[in-house]
Design a protein around this motif. Structure first.
Motif, PDB file in Angstrom:
ATOM      1  N   GLY A  60       0.809  -1.215   0.000  1.00  0.00           N
ATOM      2  CA  GLY A  60       0.000   0.000   0.000  1.00  0.00           C
ATOM      3  C   GLY A  60       0.839   1.261   0.000  1.00  0.00           C
ATOM      4  O   GLY A  60       0.424   2.297  -0.475  1.00  0.00           O
ATOM      5  N   LEU A 105      11.527   2.691  -4.421  1.00  0.00           N
ATOM      6  CA  LEU A 105      10.488   3.402  -5.156  1.00  0.00           C
ATOM      7  C   LEU A 105      10.868   4.854  -5.427  1.00  0.00           C
ATOM      8  O   LEU A 105      10.476   5.416  -6.441  1.00  0.00           O
ATOM      9  CB  LEU A 105       9.170   3.349  -4.387  1.00  0.00           C
ATOM     10  CG  LEU A 105       8.511   1.974  -4.355  1.00  0.00           C
ATOM     11  CD1 LEU A 105       7.290   1.984  -3.452  1.00  0.00           C
ATOM     12  CD2 LEU A 105       8.116   1.557  -5.765  1.00  0.00           C
ATOM     13  N   GLU A 147      13.708   9.088  -8.745  1.00  0.00           N
ATOM     14  CA  GLU A 147      13.313  10.479  -8.916  1.00  0.00           C
ATOM     15  C   GLU A 147      13.792  11.360  -7.782  1.00  0.00           C
ATOM     16  O   GLU A 147      13.309  12.467  -7.603  1.00  0.00           O
ATOM     17  CB  GLU A 147      11.779  10.579  -9.025  1.00  0.00           C
ATOM     18  CG  GLU A 147      11.164   9.755 -10.141  1.00  0.00           C
ATOM     19  CD  GLU A 147      11.466  10.325 -11.525  1.00  0.00           C
ATOM     20  OE1 GLU A 147      12.143  11.355 -11.614  1.00  0.00           O
ATOM     21  OE2 GLU A 147      11.015   9.721 -12.513  1.00  0.00           O
ATOM     22  N   ALA A 192       3.490   5.017  -6.389  1.00  0.00           N
ATOM     23  CA  ALA A 192       4.384   4.967  -5.228  1.00  0.00           C
ATOM     24  C   ALA A 192       5.774   5.437  -5.610  1.00  0.00           C
ATOM     25  O   ALA A 192       6.478   6.039  -4.806  1.00  0.00           O
ATOM     26  CB  ALA A 192       4.452   3.542  -4.690  1.00  0.00           C
ATOM     27  N   ASP A 193       6.180   5.135  -6.846  1.00  0.00           N
ATOM     28  CA  ASP A 193       7.492   5.571  -7.297  1.00  0.00           C
ATOM     29  C   ASP A 193       7.365   6.930  -7.974  1.00  0.00           C
ATOM     30  O   ASP A 193       6.291   7.326  -8.411  1.00  0.00           O
ATOM     31  CB  ASP A 193       8.081   4.534  -8.273  1.00  0.00           C
ATOM     32  CG  ASP A 193       7.055   4.035  -9.293  1.00  0.00           C
ATOM     33  OD1 ASP A 193       5.841   4.230  -9.054  1.00  0.00           O
ATOM     34  OD2 ASP A 193       7.461   3.476 -10.314  1.00  0.00           O
ATOM     35  N   GLY A 194       8.476   7.641  -8.025  1.00  0.00           N
ATOM     36  CA  GLY A 194       8.469   8.921  -8.706  1.00  0.00           C
ATOM     37  C   GLY A 194       8.184   8.692 -10.176  1.00  0.00           C
ATOM     38  O   GLY A 194       8.592   7.700 -10.748  1.00  0.00           O
ATOM     39  N   SER A 195       7.451   9.616 -10.802  1.00  0.00           N
ATOM     40  CA  SER A 195       6.968   9.295 -12.133  1.00  0.00           C
ATOM     41  C   SER A 195       6.621  10.540 -12.930  1.00  0.00           C
ATOM     42  O   SER A 195       6.127  11.534 -12.396  1.00  0.00           O
ATOM     43  CB  SER A 195       5.734   8.408 -11.980  1.00  0.00           C
ATOM     44  OG  SER A 195       4.821   8.664 -13.000  1.00  0.00           O
ATOM     45  N   VAL A 221      -3.813   4.571  -1.588  1.00  0.00           N
ATOM     46  CA  VAL A 221      -3.026   3.363  -1.806  1.00  0.00           C
ATOM     47  C   VAL A 221      -2.003   3.725  -2.872  1.00  0.00           C
ATOM     48  O   VAL A 221      -2.358   4.254  -3.924  1.00  0.00           O
ATOM     49  CB  VAL A 221      -3.882   2.168  -2.274  1.00  0.00           C
ATOM     50  CG1 VAL A 221      -3.000   0.957  -2.539  1.00  0.00           C
ATOM     51  CG2 VAL A 221      -4.940   1.821  -1.239  1.00  0.00           C
ATOM     52  N   LYS A 222      -0.716   3.478  -2.568  1.00  0.00           N
ATOM     53  CA  LYS A 222       0.319   3.820  -3.551  1.00  0.00           C
ATOM     54  C   LYS A 222       0.878   2.551  -4.158  1.00  0.00           C
ATOM     55  O   LYS A 222       1.220   1.619  -3.440  1.00  0.00           O
ATOM     56  CB  LYS A 222       1.447   4.596  -2.870  1.00  0.00           C
ATOM     57  CG  LYS A 222       1.015   5.915  -2.272  1.00  0.00           C
ATOM     58  CD  LYS A 222       2.231   6.690  -1.788  1.00  0.00           C
ATOM     59  CE  LYS A 222       1.829   7.920  -1.015  1.00  0.00           C
ATOM     60  NZ  LYS A 222       2.982   8.552  -0.382  1.00  0.00           N
ATOM     61  N   GLN A 223       0.950   2.505  -5.469  1.00  0.00           N
ATOM     62  CA  GLN A 223       1.441   1.316  -6.161  1.00  0.00           C
ATOM     63  C   GLN A 223       2.584   1.673  -7.106  1.00  0.00           C
ATOM     64  O   GLN A 223       2.578   2.746  -7.699  1.00  0.00           O
ATOM     65  CB  GLN A 223       0.310   0.666  -6.975  1.00  0.00           C
ATOM     66  CG  GLN A 223      -0.741  -0.040  -6.140  1.00  0.00           C
ATOM     67  CD  GLN A 223      -0.185  -1.270  -5.440  1.00  0.00           C
ATOM     68  OE1 GLN A 223       0.825  -1.814  -5.824  1.00  0.00           O
ATOM     69  NE2 GLN A 223      -0.829  -1.708  -4.387  1.00  0.00           N
ATOM     70  N   PRO A 224       3.549   0.776  -7.242  1.00  0.00           N
ATOM     71  CA  PRO A 224       4.624   1.020  -8.209  1.00  0.00           C
ATOM     72  C   PRO A 224       4.138   0.802  -9.635  1.00  0.00           C
ATOM     73  O   PRO A 224       3.405  -0.152  -9.896  1.00  0.00           O
ATOM     74  CB  PRO A 224       5.690  -0.009  -7.828  1.00  0.00           C
ATOM     75  CG  PRO A 224       4.969  -1.079  -7.084  1.00  0.00           C
ATOM     76  CD  PRO A 224       3.758  -0.455  -6.464  1.00  0.00           C
ATOM     77  N   PRO A 246       0.883   0.144 -14.363  1.00  0.00           N
ATOM     78  CA  PRO A 246       0.027  -1.047 -14.252  1.00  0.00           C
ATOM     79  C   PRO A 246      -0.411  -1.297 -12.809  1.00  0.00           C
ATOM     80  O   PRO A 246      -1.515  -1.796 -12.578  1.00  0.00           O
ATOM     81  CB  PRO A 246       0.926  -2.188 -14.745  1.00  0.00           C
ATOM     82  CG  PRO A 246       1.928  -1.529 -15.617  1.00  0.00           C
ATOM     83  CD  PRO A 246       2.180  -0.184 -15.001  1.00  0.00           C
ATOM     84  N   GLY A 247       0.465  -0.950 -11.841  1.00  0.00           N
ATOM     85  CA  GLY A 247       0.110  -1.114 -10.428  1.00  0.00           C
ATOM     86  C   GLY A 247      -1.068  -0.230 -10.048  1.00  0.00           C
ATOM     87  O   GLY A 247      -1.974  -0.658  -9.328  1.00  0.00           O
ATOM     88  N   GLN A 284      -4.168  -1.665 -11.619  1.00  0.00           N
ATOM     89  CA  GLN A 284      -4.593  -2.835 -10.850  1.00  0.00           C
ATOM     90  C   GLN A 284      -5.281  -2.401  -9.556  1.00  0.00           C
ATOM     91  O   GLN A 284      -6.287  -2.981  -9.148  1.00  0.00           O
ATOM     92  CB  GLN A 284      -3.356  -3.684 -10.501  1.00  0.00           C
ATOM     93  CG  GLN A 284      -3.664  -5.013  -9.825  1.00  0.00           C
ATOM     94  CD  GLN A 284      -4.135  -6.062 -10.816  1.00  0.00           C
ATOM     95  OE1 GLN A 284      -3.663  -6.091 -11.939  1.00  0.00           O
ATOM     96  NE2 GLN A 284      -5.075  -6.885 -10.410  1.00  0.00           N
ATOM     97  N   CYS A 285      -4.748  -1.373  -8.929  1.00  0.00           N
ATOM     98  CA  CYS A 285      -5.321  -0.860  -7.677  1.00  0.00           C
ATOM     99  C   CYS A 285      -6.749  -0.380  -7.903  1.00  0.00           C
ATOM    100  O   CYS A 285      -7.643  -0.662  -7.109  1.00  0.00           O
ATOM    101  CB  CYS A 285      -4.443   0.276  -7.156  1.00  0.00           C
ATOM    102  SG  CYS A 285      -5.096   1.130  -5.728  1.00  0.00           S
TER     103      CYS A 285
END
Lengths: 720, 364
Positions: A328, A350, A354, B156-159, B195-198, B201-202, B205-206
């Motif tokens: 989560g 994660l 960045e 969840a990851d920087g993007s 909810v944080k997902q990598p 696609p994460g 999916q969430c």
């Protein structure tokens, strides 16, 4: 009984006459044998060589820690040590003001998820290890343990994906039910845990007490709705809803499944070293099988099981991507265990890509915190083991336990043997009371339940790998370059990624396996010698433990700083070195446990025969410990072959074939990562399962080769 | 095995290890947003691209460990300084490569929803926490909206996807700007049920896994996840031709109305309205794309850049220049056709012309 290879031991000895034997062996050695100067010199060289290997390892680790520490000064300057460790805010880009970095939520998340994982995995692993060494029928032992060993090769990203699409949906209704029936479920959970604790009791009384205390606290808090950490968050119940897809419990479950193969494999190796005589002695004294396990095997293997758990814990603490997929990833201290969490290694992986300068320093500092946690936990475990290890030996303790009972077996083993030899076996065997028989059956039942509980999820995962992966197998899959478009994968393969993984894990093994084994040998000799060498060995043990808890991404980062920037480009070599750093502590830790467990009597016998230390090690200790050491090396290769994170910083990845050791290179886990995390379609998922199956097959092939080599060499061993 | 044979095998393996291919194959790293497209181009040209995040790419670019980098964000002043000091005083040149849309999938029983910048800003900053909030109801008359809490799925990851989405929210929602702040690769989302997902696609999916949820993913990944039917139509003010009665006469007039649009190649391309493109100001280009009021445009549209050194000899990369020119030549030639395969749109003519012109300024 002495295991030597024919033609190797050349010392022949005429034993001194009976009346000349002094009571202790050292004096006998001094009196009877004067070792040649050559023999002593060879021992010096031997110690120097192994010590040198250990020193290289230490130097590398020390450099890693220094380099890591060096990166973090900005954090301590800005927030202070306490401010960082106890800080509850982590905001890299706030709406206004400066970024804030506090580590507490991540430390808490890492500790709680790892604790859940260990609570589930350690009893299950010990249960499976016991079942596959003594409890299960012989034909079942090999296949069960072999299957579980294979799973050590599954890359963590696949565990994460499997957790996300299989385990999470399956666990969801259960957890929703738990959230709705808080107390009752908790009671059931406690009952189950209590059974487990009982089953693995005695051998680990301190752990049982500690877990009982934790359980009592949990019950109390659930009954009275107390917050776990007072004044930090609003009161909550430990298992209250709402249930979301990423949570403490899910993360703990997936971690448990991940570390289970590692702990099982090492614990099994350890249990296999329990001398046959010791087991037979207990049985001969009239112990039931369960009593034999509890009083004869577990005490012997205790330090090794703790070592195995330390390996598992290291993996749990340092796990990144699988955890990130089911956690989560929200900072959440003291919330419900069904709510989201965020682990330290997870946030490193994660946010690294960045991160700005200060954020990077903060992430590196988090890596150091994980070092420290692993070190603390391992030292604590060692202290517990050491405290339990003193006192009478297992057989004496066993005898002491039974002598005061009404149905105590005959105090003198020779007496039993004598009566058995008399041929009147039925009557000669001591009667076992109903109570003991029931308890023994209950124990064996519990072990079988653990096998089911542990083997079912692992079996399901392997089934999934097979079911999805077998369909991909074709010559195309092995001979064609990788696909780019995830919606158009037909006609493509994994050739370059497979070659890359072979090259990378080859480099890593060539570096880490000899260095690791030599270091372990030095530790073992150092402990035997004591003094400066002993203290050095202790020191190395600490360093290895630190390395064990290092999130693998940190290995990538330090190799990036030390090698990639120096060379000016990414390379296969840098990737191999990063993987070697991941492998090294696993090799040392597992080899060390195995060397330690070779019966002292065998070593003493060889030395009494006048063999130099190196010859004792080479001809007696290593052959006895070889299966366990090989298992450890296999586990390490499996782990390295499945790594993704460190490769991004070192070997980068490539869309071309192998272009040389000084060029970037592709790898299977990176390919799987790209096709499961960065983009995902039905085709890419199938392709990833196929690639996973190939990785698993690679480890299977390695294991088989190792077994064959073992069989070949052990055939040449004779028992004297 | 005789000695000479052994020697030749050793020499052979050494040659294998150190062999330099006739055409040095360049490698790039960075943004994951356009990674599939860059990998597609590289597959045809013989180079390699690894998606590891914009900042990771910029770091590699500064260290000189790659030949080019991909980024959605613009280098900071300190990064520009680092680059100049470490790579012989060179500058980074920004080459926009494609246009992409960030879609907003939702998972409620109400089906496809209509949302706009201020509403989304409130949802992602915590101002709106329930689906039946009156602001959402006002945009979706007649829909049966649940009374449940909104689960907000984010990266969840920087993007770069997060960067583009937060840039849009920052521009259109005052409450988002005050609570969460400026656009960032890692925005400090303040919604209560996160909810944080990598990975994209994460996040997809969430959204699928959690009932009553919302998220943001790029169009290609939303399509791959089967979420096309659940994408919210995003509203913004547009000038619309309307027939009004004035003094008894029917008159056609342009009136500003809120129009809701879905992401599609056409609506993405329509967002690019700059006639004169100044590539030395990449931030202005990004800001001109998001929340564009152009007719027919999808408002959450961004671009992404390839970074190249202004002077490859000074950067110590002289041998890579040819490869980079080939890569960019393909990017602005045949390569533009393949971007739509991955859910992106080709560059509009003015951006394409400016980028092509800039290839000439790459120095040996």
């Amino acid at each position: 009984m002495l295991l030597v290879r024919p033609g190797h031991v050349t010392v022949t000895l005429t034993p001194p006459a009976d009346d000349q034997i002094p009571p202790d062996a050292t004096r006998w050695q001094m009196a009877g044998l004067r070792r040649s100067a050559l023999s002593r010199l060879s021992d010096r060289l031997y110690l120097g060589l192994t010590g040198g290997a250990a020193a290289v390892a230490i130097a590398v680790v020390a450099y890693l820690i220094w380099a890591t520490w060096d990166q973090t000064s900005a954090v301590w300057d800005t927030f202070g040590v306490w401010g960082f460790l106890a800080g509850r805010e982590w905001i890299p880009s706030p709406a206004e003001g400066d970024p804030v970095f506090g580590a507490l939520p991540f430390i808490y998340g890492t500790l709680v998820t790892s604790a859940i994982a260990m609570l589930i995995a350690v009893p299950l692993a010990v249960g499976i290890a016991l079942a596959t060494t003594v409890v299960l029928p012989r034909p079942l032992r090999g296949p069960v343990s072999g299957t579980i060993n294979l799973l050590a090769a599954v890359p963590s990203v696949v565990f994460g994906f499997w957790g996300l699409v299989v385990l999470v949906p399956a666990a969801r209704p259960v957890l929703e039910w738990v959230a709705a029936h808080n107390l009752r479920t908790l009671a059931i959970a406690i009952a189950v845990l209590a059974v487990m604790a009982l089953a693995s009791s005695h051998g680990a009384r301190v752990f049982s007490l500690a877990s009982a205390a934790v359980l009592a606290a949990v019950i109390a808090m659930t009954l009275w709705d107390l917050p776990l950490v007072p004044h930090l968050d609003a009161p909550y119940t430990l298992l209250s809803g709402p249930v979301i897809s990423g949570s403490y419990v899910m993360a703990g479950l997936v971690l448990a499944v991940m570390v289970l193969p590692v702990i099982t494999a090492v614990a099994r190796g350890v249990l296999a070293t329990v001398p046959r005589e010791q087991q037979e002695a207990a049985l001969a004294l009239g112990a039931t099988r369960a009593e034999m396990i509890r009083h004869s095997m577990l005490p012997w293997a205790r330090s090794g099981i703790v070592g195995a758990s330390a390996l598992g814990l290291g993996r749990a603490l340092g796990e990144t991507i699988a955890l990130a997929m089911v956690a989560g990833n929200v900072q959440n201290i003291g919330g419900s265990l069904l709510g989201p969490t965020y682990s330290a290694a997870g946030v490193i992986a994660l946010q690294w890509g960045e991160a700005g300068d200060l954020q990077m320093a903060a992430l590196t500092a988090l890596g150091l915190v994980i070092f420290a946690i692993t070190l603390l936990v391992n030292m604590l475990a060692r202290m517990l083991v050491r405290r339990g290890a003193t006192g009478p030996g297992p057989v004496e303790r066993l005898r002491g336990r039974f002598s005061h009972r009404a149905d105590a077996p005959a105090a003198d083993a020779t007496d039993v043997r004598h009566r058995l030899r008399a041929g009147n076996e039925e009557r000669a065997l001591p009667r076992v009371s109903v109570n003991r028989r029931v308890r023994s059956a209950g124990f064996e039942g519990a072990v079988l339940v653990m096998v089911l509980m542990g083997a079912v999820p692992l079996g399901l995962l392997l089934f999934e790998v097979l079911r999805e992966g077998v369909g991909m197998m074709s010559t195309t899959f092995f001979t064609q370059p990788q696909p780019v478009d995830p919606n158009d994968v037909m006609g493509y393969g994994i050739k370059d990624a497979l070659i890359g993984t072979l090259v990378l894990s080859g480099i890593a093994t060539v570096i880490a396996a000899p260095l690791g084994l030599l270091t372990a040998i030095f530790m073992s000799e150092g402990h035997a010698r004591g003094g400066v060498a002993g203290r050095a060995a202790d020191g190395i043990g600490v360093f290895v433990d630190v390395l064990l808890g290092m999130p693998s991404i940190m290995a990538g980062v330090t190799v990036y700083l030390a090698i990639v920037t120096a060379m000016g480009h990414f390379s296969a070599l840098a990737g191999g070195i990063a993987l070697a750093i991941v492998m090294f502590p696993i090799v040392v830790r597992s080899s060390d446990e195995m060397l330690r467990l070779v019966a002292g009597g065998q070593k003493e016998a060889a030395q009494a025969l006048g063999a130099p230390r190196w010859r004792t090690m080479w001809s007696v200790v290593l052959p006895a410990a070889a299966p366990g050491i090989l298992t450890g090396v296999m586990l390490a290769i499996a782990r390295a072959a499945g790594e993704t994170a460190p490769l991004l910083f070192t070997s980068l990845g490539s869309q071309q074939g192998f272009e040389g050791l000084d060029k970037p290179i592709a790898s299977l886990p990176q390919f799987i990562y790209g096709f499961l995390i960065q983009v995902r379609t039905d085709g890419s998922v199938r392709f990833s399962w196929g690639a996973t199956l190939v990785l698993v097959g690679f480890i299977l092939a390695l294991t088989l080769v190792a077994r064959l080599i073992m069989r070949f060499t052990s055939a040449r061993e004779v028992q004297q | 095995m005789n000695r000479s044979m052994r020697t030749s095998i050793a020499a052979g393996s050494l040659a294998l290890i150190t062999a330099v291919p006739a055409l040095a194959s360049s490698s790039g790293s960075g943004a994951t947003f356009p990674a599939l497209v860059y990998r597609d181009w590289c597959q045809q040209l013989g180079c390699s691209y690894t998606g590891k995040g914009s900042s990771g790419g910029i770091r590699d670019f500064i260290a000189g460990t790659v030949d080019f980098a991909g980024t959605d964000a613009v280098m900071t002043d300190s990064q520009v300084g680092d680059l100049a000091s470490k790579r012989g005083g060179v500058k980074a040149l920004y080459f926009p490569t494609l246009l992409g849309a960030i879609s907003v999938p939702t998972n409620t029983k109400a089906g496809r929803l209509r949302l706009d910048g201020p509403t989304l800003g409130d949802i992602f900053s915590g101002g709106i926490t329930k689906w039946n909030d009156k602001k959402i109801r006002a945009l979706n008359p007649g829909k049966a909206l649940p009374s449940s809490d909104i689960t907000v799925c984010v990266r969840a990851d920087g993007s770069g996807t997060s960067f583009g989405f937060s840039l849009y929210l920052e521009k259109t929602s005052a409450s988002f700007k005050s609570k969460v702040g400026n656009a960032s690769q890692t925005p400090n989302w303040t919604a209560p049920k996160l909810v944080k997902q990598p990975g994209n696609p994460g996040v997809a999916q969430c959204v699928k896994d959690n009932a009553d949820s919302i998220g943001y993913v790029d169009l290609g990944d939303a399509t791959n996840a089967g979420l096309t039917g659940n994408l919210a139509a995003i509203g913004k003010g547009e000038m619309v031709r309307t027939v009004v009665k004035r003094k008894g006469k029917k008159v056609v007039k342009m009136v500003r109305k809120e129009v809701f649009r879905l992401p599609s190649p056409a609506s993405i391309t329509a967002a690019a309205t700059l006639k004169r493109v100044d590539l030395s100001n990449p931030y202005a280009i990004q800001r001109s794309l998001v929340a564009s009021n152009a007719t027919g445009s999808y408002p959450i549209t961004i671009t992404t850049f390839v970074l190249a050194y202004s002077d490859y000899s000074n950067a110590g990369k002289a041998s890579s220049l040819g490869d980079i020119k080939t890569f960019l030549g393909h990017a602005y030639g045949a390569g533009q056709q393949s971007v739509s395969k991955y859910g992106f749109a080709p560059l509009p003519a003015p951006m394409l012309a400016a980028a092509k012109a800039q290839i000439g300024s790459l120095q040996k």
